[in-house]
Write a protein that holds these residues in place. Sequence first.
Motif, PDB file in Angstrom:
ATOM      1  N   VAL A  50    -107.566  38.997  39.133  1.00  0.00           N
ATOM      2  CA  VAL A  50    -106.732  38.864  40.330  1.00  0.00           C
ATOM      3  C   VAL A  50    -106.712  40.239  40.990  1.00  0.00           C
ATOM      4  N   PRO A  51    -106.941  40.319  42.300  1.00  0.00           N
ATOM      5  CA  PRO A  51    -106.909  41.633  42.962  1.00  0.00           C
ATOM      6  C   PRO A  51    -105.515  42.269  42.843  1.00  0.00           C
ATOM      7  N   PHE A  52    -105.504  43.596  42.697  1.00  0.00           N
ATOM      8  CA  PHE A  52    -104.223  44.290  42.521  1.00  0.00           C
ATOM      9  C   PHE A  52    -103.308  44.068  43.718  1.00  0.00           C
ATOM     10  N   GLU A  53    -103.836  44.096  44.918  1.00  0.00           N
ATOM     11  CA  GLU A  53    -103.000  43.951  46.108  1.00  0.00           C
ATOM     12  C   GLU A  53    -102.275  42.604  46.118  1.00  0.00           C
ATOM     13  N   ALA A  54    -102.939  41.541  45.725  1.00  0.00           N
ATOM     14  CA  ALA A  54    -102.302  40.224  45.675  1.00  0.00           C
ATOM     15  C   ALA A  54    -101.201  40.196  44.618  1.00  0.00           C
ATOM     16  N   PHE A  55    -101.474  40.802  43.471  1.00  0.00           N
ATOM     17  CA  PHE A  55    -100.472  40.850  42.410  1.00  0.00           C
ATOM     18  C   PHE A  55     -99.274  41.706  42.847  1.00  0.00           C
ATOM     19  N   ALA A  56     -99.564  42.836  43.493  1.00  0.00           N
ATOM     20  CA  ALA A  56     -98.496  43.726  43.962  1.00  0.00           C
ATOM     21  C   ALA A  56     -97.646  43.025  45.019  1.00  0.00           C
ATOM     22  N   ARG A  57     -98.281  42.331  45.951  1.00  0.00           N
ATOM     23  CA  ARG A  57     -97.539  41.609  46.994  1.00  0.00           C
ATOM     24  C   ARG A  57     -96.609  40.570  46.358  1.00  0.00           C
ATOM     25  N   LEU A  58     -97.092  39.872  45.355  1.00  0.00           N
ATOM     26  CA  LEU A  58     -96.281  38.870  44.666  1.00  0.00           C
ATOM     27  C   LEU A  58     -95.076  39.521  43.976  1.00  0.00           C
ATOM     28  N   CYS A  59     -95.311  40.625  43.259  1.00  0.00           N
ATOM     29  CA  CYS A  59     -94.209  41.313  42.569  1.00  0.00           C
ATOM     30  C   CYS A  59     -93.188  41.860  43.565  1.00  0.00           C
ATOM     31  N   ILE A  60     -93.656  42.411  44.660  1.00  0.00           N
ATOM     32  CA  ILE A  60     -92.764  42.988  45.672  1.00  0.00           C
ATOM     33  C   ILE A  60     -91.914  41.893  46.313  1.00  0.00           C
ATOM     34  N   THR A  61     -92.551  40.803  46.740  1.00  0.00           N
ATOM     35  CA  THR A  61     -91.783  39.750  47.412  1.00  0.00           C
ATOM     36  C   THR A  61     -90.812  39.074  46.452  1.00  0.00           C
TER      37      THR A  61
END
Length: 175
Positions: A50-61
């Motif tokens: 899973v790309p880091f940006e997608a994972f980060a966006r999910l954790c942030i939201t």
Amino acid sequence: MEQLVHRYSRLVKTCARPYFLAGADGEDLIQEGMVGLLRAIREYDASKSVPFEAFARLCITRRLYSAVRAAASHKHEMLNHSISIEKPLFDDNAEPRPQVAEPISDPESLVIGMEEHRERLKQLLGSLSIFEAKVLRLYLDGYSYEEMAGRLDKPIKSVDNAIQRIRRKSAAINP
């Protein structure tokens, strides 16, 4: 870690923009988003493809949503607006009484103050249930909640509820 935080701080701001945090400002939301970003950095697993940006966006939201939901919750409203147990029954809960300008050693003021206190106590006792009156007597004698519960053979929560009702009734009595 610093490089990732610096690189994705704009993502945090973008994710925080559509949210509103009751009782706080935009910076507080950004801080919550940064906590989500830090969690993403700590828990990211590259082997999951899973790309880091997608994972980060999910954790942030998710972190932002949790913060907004907690702020909008009325779960702790009673605790935030309740009267302290440590306050005396007759001083801070009632409407403020005018201060007597004369010194307390004046016998007339002292007698009048004692009569007012007795009258308020009489009014209060007249508005209490039998259980509440027993609790008030023990409370004024300095017993702890546990001791009162033991003497009255009731749960501590019942004693606490009775004291809260006594406080409300006491505050409603005009001096």
